[in-house]
Design a protein around this motif. Structure first.
Motif, mmCIF file in Angstrom:
data_model
loop_
_atom_site.group_PDB
_atom_site.id
_atom_site.type_symbol
_atom_site.label_atom_id
_atom_site.label_comp_id
_atom_site.label_asym_id
_atom_site.label_seq_id
_atom_site.Cartn_x
_atom_site.Cartn_y
_atom_site.Cartn_z
ATOM 1 N N PHE A 73 0.844 -1.184 0.000
ATOM 2 C CA PHE A 73 0.000 0.000 0.000
ATOM 3 C C PHE A 73 0.888 1.246 0.000
ATOM 4 O O PHE A 73 1.639 1.483 0.945
ATOM 5 C CB PHE A 73 -0.922 -0.023 1.216
ATOM 6 N N PRO A 74 0.828 2.035 -1.084
ATOM 7 C CA PRO A 74 1.743 3.177 -1.235
ATOM 8 C C PRO A 74 1.413 4.307 -0.281
ATOM 9 O O PRO A 74 0.264 4.500 0.133
ATOM 10 C CB PRO A 74 1.515 3.601 -2.687
ATOM 11 N N ALA A 75 2.434 5.055 0.069
ATOM 12 C CA ALA A 75 2.265 6.258 0.885
ATOM 13 C C ALA A 75 3.269 7.295 0.415
ATOM 14 O O ALA A 75 4.358 6.951 -0.063
ATOM 15 C CB ALA A 75 2.486 5.946 2.366
ATOM 16 N N VAL A 107 -10.946 16.832 9.009
ATOM 17 C CA VAL A 107 -9.940 16.944 7.948
ATOM 18 C C VAL A 107 -9.168 18.248 8.086
ATOM 19 O O VAL A 107 -7.928 18.264 8.007
ATOM 20 C CB VAL A 107 -10.598 16.843 6.555
ATOM 21 N N ASP A 108 -9.874 19.352 8.302
ATOM 22 C CA ASP A 108 -9.204 20.644 8.470
ATOM 23 C C ASP A 108 -8.198 20.593 9.625
ATOM 24 O O ASP A 108 -7.058 21.062 9.496
ATOM 25 C CB ASP A 108 -10.230 21.747 8.742
ATOM 26 N N ALA A 109 -8.625 20.027 10.755
ATOM 27 C CA ALA A 109 -7.739 19.965 11.918
ATOM 28 C C ALA A 109 -6.544 19.059 11.657
ATOM 29 O O ALA A 109 -5.404 19.386 12.011
ATOM 30 C CB ALA A 109 -8.525 19.477 13.134
ATOM 31 N N ARG A 148 5.889 12.956 8.102
ATOM 32 C CA ARG A 148 4.430 12.995 8.043
ATOM 33 C C ARG A 148 3.941 12.679 6.633
ATOM 34 O O ARG A 148 4.683 12.812 5.655
ATOM 35 C CB ARG A 148 3.940 14.379 8.467
ATOM 36 N N PRO A 149 2.692 12.285 6.513
ATOM 37 C CA PRO A 149 2.133 12.017 5.193
ATOM 38 C C PRO A 149 1.906 13.318 4.419
ATOM 39 O O PRO A 149 1.632 14.368 5.011
ATOM 40 C CB PRO A 149 0.808 11.307 5.490
ATOM 41 N N GLN A 150 1.996 13.219 3.114
ATOM 42 C CA GLN A 150 1.722 14.373 2.256
ATOM 43 C C GLN A 150 0.223 14.425 1.942
ATOM 44 O O GLN A 150 -0.179 14.474 0.781
ATOM 45 C CB GLN A 150 2.544 14.288 0.967
ATOM 46 N N TRP A 151 -0.560 14.422 3.002
ATOM 47 C CA TRP A 151 -1.998 14.510 2.802
ATOM 48 C C TRP A 151 -2.364 15.833 2.142
ATOM 49 O O TRP A 151 -1.819 16.886 2.467
ATOM 50 C CB TRP A 151 -2.723 14.464 4.150
ATOM 51 N N ASP A 152 -3.323 15.768 1.258
ATOM 52 C CA ASP A 152 -4.076 16.943 0.858
ATOM 53 C C ASP A 152 -5.541 16.600 1.133
ATOM 54 O O ASP A 152 -5.859 15.506 1.624
ATOM 55 C CB ASP A 152 -3.829 17.306 -0.606
ATOM 56 N N HIS A 209 -8.049 15.864 -0.797
ATOM 57 C CA HIS A 209 -8.580 14.734 -1.558
ATOM 58 C C HIS A 209 -8.107 13.404 -0.983
ATOM 59 O O HIS A 209 -8.914 12.496 -0.730
ATOM 60 C CB HIS A 209 -8.164 14.838 -3.019
ATOM 61 N N SER A 210 -6.807 13.255 -0.756
ATOM 62 C CA SER A 210 -6.275 11.972 -0.275
ATOM 63 C C SER A 210 -6.777 11.651 1.124
ATOM 64 O O SER A 210 -7.129 10.501 1.425
ATOM 65 C CB SER A 210 -4.746 11.977 -0.306
ATOM 66 N N LEU A 211 -6.852 12.656 2.009
ATOM 67 C CA LEU A 211 -7.306 12.397 3.380
ATOM 68 C C LEU A 211 -8.798 12.071 3.408
ATOM 69 O O LEU A 211 -9.233 11.180 4.151
ATOM 70 C CB LEU A 211 -6.991 13.597 4.271
ATOM 71 N N GLU A 212 -9.577 12.750 2.602
ATOM 72 C CA GLU A 212 -11.005 12.432 2.550
ATOM 73 C C GLU A 212 -11.233 11.034 1.985
ATOM 74 O O GLU A 212 -12.155 10.331 2.423
ATOM 75 C CB GLU A 212 -11.739 13.479 1.710
ATOM 76 N N TRP A 213 -10.420 10.615 1.038
ATOM 77 C CA TRP A 213 -10.527 9.263 0.479
ATOM 78 C C TRP A 213 -10.262 8.222 1.568
ATOM 79 O O TRP A 213 -11.003 7.245 1.716
ATOM 80 C CB TRP A 213 -9.552 9.094 -0.679
#
Length: 371
Positions: A76-78, A215-217, A228-232, A234-238
């Motif tokens: 599973f990629p990250a 998500v905002d927090a 840390r993850p490179q969340w944006d 879209h990716s975090l909501e997914w």
């Protein structure tokens, strides 16, 4: 008859392998040969439609001499960031081998194929004792801080029945008795397990949140972690949308802690239901808010009627957990490997956000069932 090592192969997963992988998953982890269509759909989503899908970081299958898939390891990629550097990472999970006595080297070959991939960091947060032994044979030690699974008991009789049900499903018949026992102990003032009411420190005010507020927090608080993850968004909501489907432990609760100046300083997401043992998916906070977060988590779970709440290693919460009647135990193990050993420093120091939503436990493959 044992399979000769040179007549079997390990290769990248293809979409046409999914029915075989689904069947192997059901046999290995669910004790049935029946493959629900929803499992096939889900496997395709997380293995091929992941927002960080990487053609070079695909899951691996072990194919026996006769061409049938007999083993699998999920990859599973990250995407991570550290000191301004973008990193490719991959989590290994759901390793399984059909008839391992016939293919004794299959697990080791699958693991080596994963570790030999192009990723900067190779990780797993769900290794069992067998997988742990394979990693350690390669001189790759477990990470203690992220392997400290914990449990906070709130209603002892109900919690005991919950734990018994994992081994004997008929134990669920004891639920009414356990509820009576916990209620009686509470009325008599004999229970010392309930979480005390969270003390208003004046620093942090916790409130229920919608998923988009969480998500905002989380996008703000991830900056507290050097690795840390490179969340944006879209990716975090997914990831959260998939995690929210995982209802074995109850309904999800999203909580955000706000400081006196109106800024988010903590957030957490957990699943829980009355009489059940809740499960913490993710918690993020500024260092000064760790005590407040744990108090609110335990108090909220207690207020919803949970028998207890558990979670995997969150090193930034460990000091607060230790001082609040929390039991630590081995359940699954966290391991990390990198050719560049400096990348392991933030993990070894407990300063990496690389578990839960930032790891692999958001997946339904871990602890959920498919209809």
């Amino acid at each position: 008859m044992l399979e000769k090592a040179d007549t079997a192969t390990v290769r990248d997963l293809e979409t046409e392998d999914l029915p075989a992988v689904a069947g192997l998953f059901q046999k290995t982890f669910r004790g049935t040969a029946s493959v629900p269509p929803s499992l096939l759909t889900y496997l395709h989503e997380i293995l091929f439609d992941h927002p960080w899908y990487d053609q070079e970081l695909r899951s691996k299958v072990f194919v026996a001499a006769h061409g049938q898939v007999r083993g699998f390891i999920g990859v599973f990629p990250a995407r991570l960031e550290w000191e301004g550097r973008s990193l490719r990472a991959a989590f290994a999970g759901s390793m399984m081998v059909e008839r391992p006595e016939e293919h004794p080297l299959a697990g080791a070959r699958l693991l080596r194929a994963f570790l030999n991939g192009p990723q900067d960091l190779s990780l797993t947060e769900t290794a069992n004792a067998t997988a742990l032994g394979m990693w350690q044979k390669l001189s790759l030690p477990l990470d203690v801080a992220y392997s400290l699974n914990w449990l906070r008991i709130l209603r002892p009789a109900a919690a005991a029945v919950n734990l018994m049900e994992n081994a004997v499903s008929a134990a669920r018949l004891l639920r009414p008795i356990s509820q009576l026992a916990d209620t009686a102990a509470e009325k008599l003032g004999l229970s010392v397990f309930h979480a005390p009411a969270a003390q208003a420190s004046g620093r942090v005010r916790f409130q229920d949140a919608m998923m988009d507020e969480f998500v905002d927090a989380a996008l703000t608080l991830k900056q507290e972690f050097p690795l840390r993850p490179q969340w944006d968004r879209h990716s975090l909501e997914w990831l959260l949308a998939h995690a929210a489907q995982k209802r074995r432990f109850g309904d999800p609760s999203w909580r955000v802690g706000i400081s006196r100046d109106g800024e988010p300083v903590a957030c957490y997401a957990y699943f829980g239901r009355p009489g059940g043992i809740g499960w913490l998916l993710q918690a993020l906070c500024k260092p000064a808010a760790a005590d407040d977060l744990v108090d609110d988590l335990f108090g909220h779970a207690d207020g919803t009627g949970c028998a207890g709440i558990r979670g995997a290693g969150h090193p930034w919460l460990t000091p607060a957990l230790i001082t609040r009647r929390t039991i630590f135990h081995g359940r699954t193990f966290y391991l990390a490997h990198a050719r560049d050993k400096t990348l392991l420093q933030p993990i070894q120091s407990g300063q990496a956000l690389v578990s839960g939503l930032a790891g692999e436990k958001w997946m339904r493959l871990i602890g959920d069932r498919f209809d």
